[in-house]
Design an enzyme around this catalytic site. Structure first.
Site, PDB file in Angstrom:
ATOM      1  N   GLU A  50     108.440 -67.248  40.897  1.00 51.03           N
ATOM      2  CA  GLU A  50     108.151 -65.885  41.349  1.00 51.03           C
ATOM      3  C   GLU A  50     109.433 -65.149  41.750  1.00 51.03           C
ATOM      4  O   GLU A  50     109.573 -63.959  41.512  1.00 51.03           O
ATOM      5  CB  GLU A  50     107.151 -65.883  42.505  1.00 51.03           C
ATOM      6  CG  GLU A  50     105.729 -66.245  42.084  1.00 51.03           C
ATOM      7  CD  GLU A  50     105.121 -65.232  41.106  1.00 51.03           C
ATOM      8  OE1 GLU A  50     105.606 -64.098  41.018  1.00 51.03           O
ATOM      9  OE2 GLU A  50     104.168 -65.610  40.410  1.00 51.03           O
ATOM     10  N   TYR A 133     104.593 -59.229  47.971  1.00 53.95           N
ATOM     11  CA  TYR A 133     104.086 -59.669  46.664  1.00 53.95           C
ATOM     12  C   TYR A 133     104.251 -61.184  46.504  1.00 53.95           C
ATOM     13  O   TYR A 133     103.303 -61.896  46.149  1.00 53.95           O
ATOM     14  CB  TYR A 133     104.812 -58.933  45.518  1.00 53.95           C
ATOM     15  CG  TYR A 133     104.573 -59.642  44.217  1.00 53.95           C
ATOM     16  CD1 TYR A 133     103.369 -59.471  43.549  1.00 53.95           C
ATOM     17  CD2 TYR A 133     105.495 -60.560  43.720  1.00 53.95           C
ATOM     18  CE1 TYR A 133     103.092 -60.187  42.393  1.00 53.95           C
ATOM     19  CE2 TYR A 133     105.227 -61.281  42.575  1.00 53.95           C
ATOM     20  CZ  TYR A 133     104.032 -61.087  41.912  1.00 53.95           C
ATOM     21  OH  TYR A 133     103.753 -61.816  40.789  1.00 53.95           O
ATOM     22  N   ASP A 151     101.364 -57.003  40.841  1.00 52.60           N
ATOM     23  CA  ASP A 151     102.660 -56.749  40.197  1.00 52.60           C
ATOM     24  C   ASP A 151     102.500 -55.591  39.204  1.00 52.60           C
ATOM     25  O   ASP A 151     101.453 -54.930  39.183  1.00 52.60           O
ATOM     26  CB  ASP A 151     103.185 -58.029  39.515  1.00 52.60           C
ATOM     27  CG  ASP A 151     102.352 -58.424  38.299  1.00 52.60           C
ATOM     28  OD1 ASP A 151     101.317 -57.771  38.029  1.00 52.60           O
ATOM     29  OD2 ASP A 151     102.758 -59.380  37.598  1.00 52.60           O
TER      30      ASP A 151
END
Ligand code: SF4
Length: 369
Positions: A50, A133, A151
């Site tokens: 990520e 996020y 996203d």
């Protein structure tokens, strides 16, 4: 006996989440950091991927992810690595503050959490480099927490499903709220990845394949035939242009002078071919050479090196010179053999500069931005 008049209860139509999860079970993209649908993934792998995927494509991340995982198979190994080694392995992936934060985060997990990632969004957000996020993505994908992961792909899908006409970025809160209404209590991680996959493979920015979409019956934009116009975006600001020069200095044995950039700021902690300050002024040879690492007979390489950062576009002139014995001793920096350049933590911009200065050798690093 009287006949029963009880009617069968009508079945509720499957929800967006139910349809998407059924689609994901069959069509999930196979990615090196993923587990199979229905299983939780390794938190270390999810975190690493990520962070790498921020502002970077899946295709670009793949080789870096494998390299990192081979060299540092767990968070303790990464924490124990010298930060310069981490920066070197990260070179070419861009947005270098991510690499510094990655290392700081690994140290925090190793030292403060016994090598185990916190399993909640709140706990994860306290770690260096983990924003809302990333915390939601790790909590959902690695720990099965109900977290809403939004996203760029998810923004597009949600804007279309709910036909949100407000332009981005003003629509972000509404998109998040709508995405939250879709998120299921169970399999929130698979749902998040299903949304990402739908956006990446079917609900694409241009010409979405609505005829193959598992949620097309529930999509407001598709029903109205306006899917390609969404999400709307506010007018883009023009990027300003900054300019400067790099000084490609070689020694009698062919070694090249490199410097380490200050730890803080743009490309912080990475190596560079010595460079001037970058500003909006037109290129002026005398002003540029006044910032050279030594007074020498500098030659301008024809053309410019161009590179686009998030907030500005950069044009660099490149000058070359051979150092005198005295200059080779006096200049600040380190001398690196040409064969060793590719092992240095040179960001993409500086790789372009090296290629530009040594055209006869062919692209040492390729021409990737
Ligand atoms: S129907 Fe089309 S626009 Fe709507 S979510 Fe599916 S692919 Fe996207």
């Amino acid at each position: 006996m009287a006949k029963s008049t009880t009617k069968a209860k009508p079945q509720a139509a499957p929800s967006v989440a139910e349809r998407l999860l059924a689609w994901y079970d069959v069509h999930a993209r196979v990615l090196p950091w993923r587990s199979r649908p229905g299983a939780f993934a390794d938190p270390y792998a999810v975190w690493l991927s990520e962070i790498m995927l921020q502002q970077t494509t899946v295709a670009a991340v793949g080789p870096y992810f494998r390299k990192f995982l081979t060299r540092w198979p767990n968070v303790g190994a990464l924490a124990a690595a010298p930060v310069d080694d981490v920066m070197r392995e990260w070179a070419g992936l861009g947005y270098y503050s991510r690499a510094r934060n990655l290392h700081a985060c690994a140290i925090a997990v190793a030292n403060d959490h016994g090598g185990v990632f916190p399993d909640t969004e709140e706990g994860l957000r306290r770690l260096p480099g983990i924003g809302p996020y990333t915390a939601a993505a790790i909590a959902a994908i690695a720990f099965g927490r109900r977290a809403t992961v939004v996203d760029g792909n998810v923004e597009r899908v949600v804007s279309r499903l709910f036909r949100i006409e407000t332009p981005l970025p003003a629509s972000k809160p509404e998109i998040r709220a709508k995405a939250n209404t879709l998120t299921p209590d169970l399999r929130a991680g698979d749902f998040a990845q299903a949304m990402m996959d739908l956006g990446a493979t079917i609900c694409t920015p241009k010409r979405p394949s609505c005829n193959r979409c598992p949620v097309s019956e529930l999509c407001d934009a598709h029903a109205a035939g306006v899917e390609e116009t969404l999400p709307r975006r506010g007018a883009k600001k023009e990027r300003p242009v900054r300019r400067g020069a790099c000084f490609f200095l070689t020694r009698a044995d062919g070694a090249v002078l490199l410097r380490k950039r200050p730890a803080k700021g743009l490309l912080g902690g990475m190596m560079e071919v010595p460079t001037t300050e970058w500003n909006g002024a037109e290129l002026d040879k005398a002003a540029l050479l006044a910032q050279a690492p030594a007074k020498l007979s500098w030659r301008r390489v024809p053309g410019l090196v161009e590179h686009t950062f998030t907030h500005f576009h950069l044009q660099l002139a490149v000058f070359t010179a051979e150092a005198t014995a005295k200059a080779a001793k006096d200049v600040d920096g380190i001398w690196v053999g040409v064969d060793e350049l590719s092992g240095e933590a040179l960001p993409s911009l500086m790789r372009k500069v090296v290629d530009h200065a040594m055209p006869d050798l062919g692209p040492l690093f390729g021409r990737k931005a």
